[in-house]
Design a protein around this motif. Structure first.
Motif, PDB file in Angstrom:
ATOM      1  N   ILE A   1     -41.619 101.972 -15.807  1.00  0.00           N
ATOM      2  CA  ILE A   1     -40.855 101.383 -16.917  1.00  0.00           C
ATOM      3  C   ILE A   1     -41.371  99.982 -17.239  1.00  0.00           C
ATOM      4  N   LEU A   2     -41.605  99.163 -16.217  1.00  0.00           N
ATOM      5  CA  LEU A   2     -42.105  97.815 -16.453  1.00  0.00           C
ATOM      6  C   LEU A   2     -43.490  97.825 -17.086  1.00  0.00           C
TER       7      LEU A   2
ATOM      8  N   LEU B   1     -43.273  98.527 -20.874  1.00  0.00           N
ATOM      9  CA  LEU B   1     -42.686  97.502 -21.742  1.00  0.00           C
ATOM     10  C   LEU B   1     -43.794  96.655 -22.366  1.00  0.00           C
ATOM     11  N   PRO B   2     -43.578  96.216 -23.609  1.00  0.00           N
ATOM     12  CA  PRO B   2     -44.578  95.351 -24.229  1.00  0.00           C
ATOM     13  C   PRO B   2     -44.666  93.997 -23.520  1.00  0.00           C
TER      14      PRO B   2
END
Length: 78
Positions: free
Chosen positions: A71-72, A75-76
């Protein structure tokens, strides 16, 4: 970590099945006649009481940690 967890966990969950299959394929008649379930039960009984919760915690933390990293990384940056 998640992939390695998926590789390691079945070996821990299905230990008896894997050992029975290996014993059946052996050329040693004594090994083929071994009561694998009794050996596994004796080994499990020799582990300390905290062993199973640690195994469970390792699986949960590896899974959640892997998901968090994915997930990290998704992320942009900005």
């Amino acid at each position: 970590m998640f992939v390695l967890g998926c590789v390691i966990m079945p070996g821990e969950v299905f230990t008896t099945r894997y050992l029975e299959a290996a014993a059946r394929k052996s050329d040693d008649p004594e090994l083929r006649g071994l009561d694998v379930q009794a050996v596994v039960d004796a080994a499990v009984g020799a582990f300390p009481t905290w062993f199973r919760p640690v195994i469970t915690a390792r699986f949960v933390l590896a899974t959640l940690g892997s998901l968090a990293v994915v997930i990290l990384l998704a992320l942009p940056l900005g």
